[in-house]
Design an enzyme around this catalytic site. Structure first.
Site, PDB file in Angstrom:
ATOM      1  N   CYS B  90     -33.578  -5.130  -7.254  1.00 39.81           N
ATOM      2  CA  CYS B  90     -32.519  -4.568  -6.620  1.00 39.81           C
ATOM      3  C   CYS B  90     -32.467  -3.201  -6.863  1.00 39.81           C
ATOM      4  O   CYS B  90     -32.173  -2.911  -8.244  1.00 39.81           O
ATOM      5  CB  CYS B  90     -31.276  -5.100  -7.206  1.00 39.81           C
ATOM      6  SG  CYS B  90     -29.629  -4.629  -6.314  1.00 39.81           S
ATOM      7  N   ILE B  91     -32.986  -2.496  -6.039  1.00 40.96           N
ATOM      8  CA  ILE B  91     -33.089  -0.802  -6.370  1.00 40.96           C
ATOM      9  C   ILE B  91     -32.628  -0.237  -4.736  1.00 40.96           C
ATOM     10  O   ILE B  91     -33.080  -0.688  -3.672  1.00 40.96           O
ATOM     11  CB  ILE B  91     -34.407  -0.629  -6.777  1.00 40.96           C
ATOM     12  CG1 ILE B  91     -34.330   0.797  -7.166  1.00 40.96           C
ATOM     13  CG2 ILE B  91     -35.563  -1.101  -5.887  1.00 40.96           C
ATOM     14  CD1 ILE B  91     -35.718   1.375  -7.865  1.00 40.96           C
TER      15      ILE B  91
END
Lengths: 369, 167
Positions: B90-91
């Site tokens: 999750c970036i």
């Protein structure tokens, strides 16, 4: 999947001595598809993409992919000069890339050869040491000889070796230790370059200067095109080409001279040019030319076509090109007149020939075998 | 977007990554049949608890790439505030501008068609070194990283050793 290894990409330049062309190529590629621009369009925020790419992006989220400013398809404008730039670059790309690879191969070969020579020299020393009385002295000499780039020691020792029995004529001149031609003492050093320079080094230098000129030519195109984009009153294509022609005659020539004359090698225009040595070292070329000229006058009675096909040797690529400076070759290609000689090129370039579009003549620039 | 455009761009990216790879990163398609599924190996950044580890991950590209970003999933165990338990990363660079699950990512940090696999992997590498605990994917890991840093680092080192088969 195999095609992934065949796609052209800016990293191709990194394997050659021309790695500084990689960023040039990157600028000519669309940041969305990473390919060369295809129908480049410029946005309101002055970013350029392929027409298809930017239309897809704007349809997707209505923003410029680089700066995320809002934009609309109807505001896109064609960036035609970028297309031309891409076209000329793509035409020249395989040729320049090939030259770069050849230079790399030549350099690699040189390094290997130098190493091999060192090993061979050591072997010879061992054999010689058995029966030569002055083996200590011989050894140092041979070691010096193993470096083909050192001029002075090889000259000293060669003089010593060859003149052992000979009496030197007392004419105030010095002899070349290799071809024994006699000349003023200070001329010997420049003269020795002719013998000492290994052929491959000379070739590599010639290739290098050819590449330098091509590179400067590209940069000059880039500069004039970019400046033209900013200009409020853009110059016509005709004017741009005229400028390029002027550049070729002025800076192009300087580039050639500096890349050629920097190494101290004597040029034909030098005051103390060693004509005799030049004649000796290029003897075979001259003989070849004379032979071909004779053959051409002879067979009037016979069938000329068959004679030419069977007997005339194919002229070597390097010899033909070394006689003409490269930018002149380039210029003669651009004016689309392959037979133009340097003098004619300097003086009477007809304006009609000068103003032909760039993209057409570049097609002629194919590498000869 | 026509998938031929997407695959051509992926070919180009693959070639560029192969001939000019960034430090500590390798990536490429898993098989010759599917250019839209890649595997990547990322080295744990030096000076972090992840140092010495090699982290395999898979990247799945949408057919309209590069309009939309790929998804990235670590194949081994990675204890990190920004990595879900199933390995999903999750970036912000992997989030399309229109899709902001947490509403505090700057648009400039999010996916754009000018981003690339190389930039994603470099971002993930620096994410390993500097977790972003504002939008944690693994809440336990984020808490531990914030409150008990020593324990967090020990747990990460153990994971690295296990993955290398030395403990």
């Amino acid at each position: 999947m195999d095609s992934s290894f065949n796609v052209a990409d800016s990293s191709d330049w990194l394997e050659t001595p021309l790695s500084y062309l990689a960023p040039v190529e990157q600028v000519l590629r669309c940041q969305v598809c990473k390919d060369f621009f295809d129908t480049p369009m410029i946005t309101s925020c002055s970013h350029t993409f392929c027409s298809l790419c930017i239309r897809r992006c704007l349809t997707n989220d209505g923003r410029c992919p680089v700066c995320r400013a809002n934009d609309q398809e109807m505001k896109l404008r064609s960036n035609a000069i970028i297309q031309e730039l891409v076209d000329v670059f793509q035409t020249a790309r395989p040729i320049v890339l090939q030259l770069g690879k050849e230079v790399k191969a030549t350099r690699d070969g040189l390094v290997k050869r130098a190493k091999k020579r060192k090993i061979e020299d050591t072997d010879i020393d061992d054999e010689e040491n058995v029966d030569k009385p002055y083996n200590g002295r011989r050894k140092t000499r041979s070691q010096q000889q193993s470096n083909p780039f050192v001029v002075e020691p090889s000259m000293d020792q060669a003089m010593g070796d060859q003149k052992d029995g000979d009496l030197q004529p007392d004419d105030g001149l010095a002899a070349c230790p290799i071809c024994k031609a006699r000349m003023k003492e200070e001329a010997v050093f420049t003269h020795l370059d002719i013998h000492n320079k290994p052929e491959t080094v000379a070739q590599a230098e010639a290739e290098q200067s050819r590449l330098t000129i091509l590179l400067h030519f590209f940069i000059s195109i880039l500069i004039s095109v970019n400046a033209n984009c900013d200009s409020r009153r853009p110059r016509t294509k005709r004017e741009l080409l005229h400028e390029l022609d002027i550049w070729d005659k002025t800076q192009g020539r300087q580039v050639y001279n500096s890349s050629n004359g920097g190494g101290g090698s004597s040029s034909v225009m030098d005051k103390d040019f060693d004509g005799a040595a030049w004649a000796t070292s290029h003897d075979s070329d001259f003989q070849n030319l004379i032979a071909r000229a004779r053959r051409k006058t002879k067979p009037k009675a016979e069938d000329i076509r068959t004679t030419e096909e069977s007997n005339v040797p194919v002229p070597e690529h390097s010899n033909g090109n070394e006689i003409l400076p490269n930018h002149i070759l380039l210029a003669s290609k651009i004016t689309d007149d392959p037979d133009r000689v340097p003098q004619a090129q300097q003086d009477n370039v007809t304006s009609a020939a000068r103003n032909r579009p760039v993209e057409v003549p570049f097609v002629d620039l194919e590498p000869e075998d | 977007m026509a998938s031929s455009t997407a695959s051509r761009r992926l070919f180009l990216e693959y070639k560029n990554l192969t001939s000019n790879p960034p430090d500590g990163i390798t990536a490429g398609p898993v098989s010759e049949d599917d250019i839209f599924l890649w595997e990547a190996l990322i080295q744990g950044p030096d000076g972090t608890p992840f140092e010495g580890g090699i982290f395999p991950a898979e990247l799945k590209f949408p057919k309209d790439y590069p309009l939309n970003p790929p998804t990235m999933r670590f194949l081994g165990e990675v204890w990190h505030p920004n990595v879900y338990a199933n390995g999903l990363v999750c970036i912000s660079i992997l989030h399309a501008p229109g899709d902001d699950p947490h509403h505090y990512e700057k648009a400039s940090e999010r996916w754009s068609p000018i981003q690339s696999v190389e930039k994603i992997l470099i971002s993930v590498m620096s994410m390993l070194a500097e977790p972003n605990d504002e939008s944690p994917a693994n809440i336990e890991a984020a808490k531990m990283w914030r409150e008990r840093r020593g324990e967090f680092e020990r747990k990460v080192r153990e994971g690295v050793r296990r993955s290398l088969g030395v403990s």
